[in-house]
Design an enzyme around this catalytic site. Structure first.
Site, PDB file in Angstrom:
ATOM      1  N   GLU A 169      45.925   8.980  43.491  1.00  0.00           N
ATOM      2  CA  GLU A 169      45.876   7.719  43.140  1.00  0.00           C
ATOM      3  C   GLU A 169      45.436   6.768  44.084  1.00  0.00           C
ATOM      4  OE1 GLU A 169      45.547   7.338  39.909  1.00  0.00           O
ATOM      5  OE2 GLU A 169      47.133   8.522  38.578  1.00  0.00           O
ATOM      6  N   CYS A 204      31.205   8.807  28.311  1.00  0.00           N
ATOM      7  CA  CYS A 204      30.019   9.052  29.163  1.00  0.00           C
ATOM      8  C   CYS A 204      29.655   7.482  29.160  1.00  0.00           C
ATOM      9  CB  CYS A 204      28.999   9.849  28.512  1.00  0.00           C
ATOM     10  SG  CYS A 204      28.317   9.258  26.899  1.00  0.00           S
TER      11      CYS A 204
END
Ligand SMILES: [Zn+2]
Length: 198
Positions: free
Chosen positions: A90, A184
């Site tokens: 992260e 997407c």
């Protein structure tokens, strides 16, 4: 030890992509391979991320490795003594100082594997990630599966009550499955800023 870049001490690898693209899984895989090769590996992550138990990196697929939680980048150099490979999970949640801290560790001979989101939910570059991508010796951008169309997903869709989040929402909201999807580019959606809509 066989080194990827024999003439320099260390190097920086970046593993990035949207949520659910298997980044943590890949980070754990690389560090486990280093351990099999007899190297000492450590994972560090920012305290902000407490989706799962503090003290581990846990992938969505269930792989798990112990991690040291730190409050700020300056805490990292004090932890890495004796290690050959250091994974940063992260990494997009760390402040900009992370770039020079990691650079110093690489100069000192460490292999660093920095792992995180390359884009926030708007599709904007996330934190220090652009700078890290630019400085890295090796870059891998992973794709998830688009939740809407099933194609390769490179973006993270944020949902609030099932609807696309407004573009002016907070960047960092650590959440679970119901708040984020991989999408997407075609299926990724942002609602109009809440202020403009009001
Ligand atoms: Zn799609």
């Amino acid at each position: 030890m066989i080194r990827l870049f024999p003439n320099c001490g260390g190097w920086l690898e970046v593993v990035c992509g949207p949520m659910f693209s298997g980044k943590s899984e890949e980070l754990i895989r690389r560090l486990r391979r280093a351990e099999i090769a007899g190297q000492r590996a450590l994972i560090v992550k920012p305290r902000l991320d407490d989706r799962y138990d503090i003290g581990h990196v846990v992938s969505h697929a269930g792989a798990r490795m112990r991690a040291v939680v730190v409050d700020e980048p300056a805490d990292i150099p004090g932890l890495v003594d004796g290690y050959d490979v250091v994974g940063i999970d992260e990494v997009q949640f760390f402040p900009p100082e992370i770039v020079l801290i990691l650079d110093g560790l690489v100069e000192g001979g460490l292999r660093i594997v920095a792992c995180g989101l390359d884009q926030d939910f708007r599709g904007f570059p996330f934190g220090a990630m652009p700078e890290l991508l630019c400085r890295a010796e090796l870059v891998d951008k992973l794709q998830a599966v688009c939740h809407s169309c099933g194609g390769p997903a490179t973006m993270t869709q944020r949902l609030v009550d099932g609807a696309p989040a407004p573009a002016d929402g907070a960047t960092i909201v650590v959440g679970a499955l119901e708040q984020y999807e991989a999408r997407c580019r075609s299926c990724h959606q942002l609602a109009a800023p809440a202020l403009a809509a009001g």
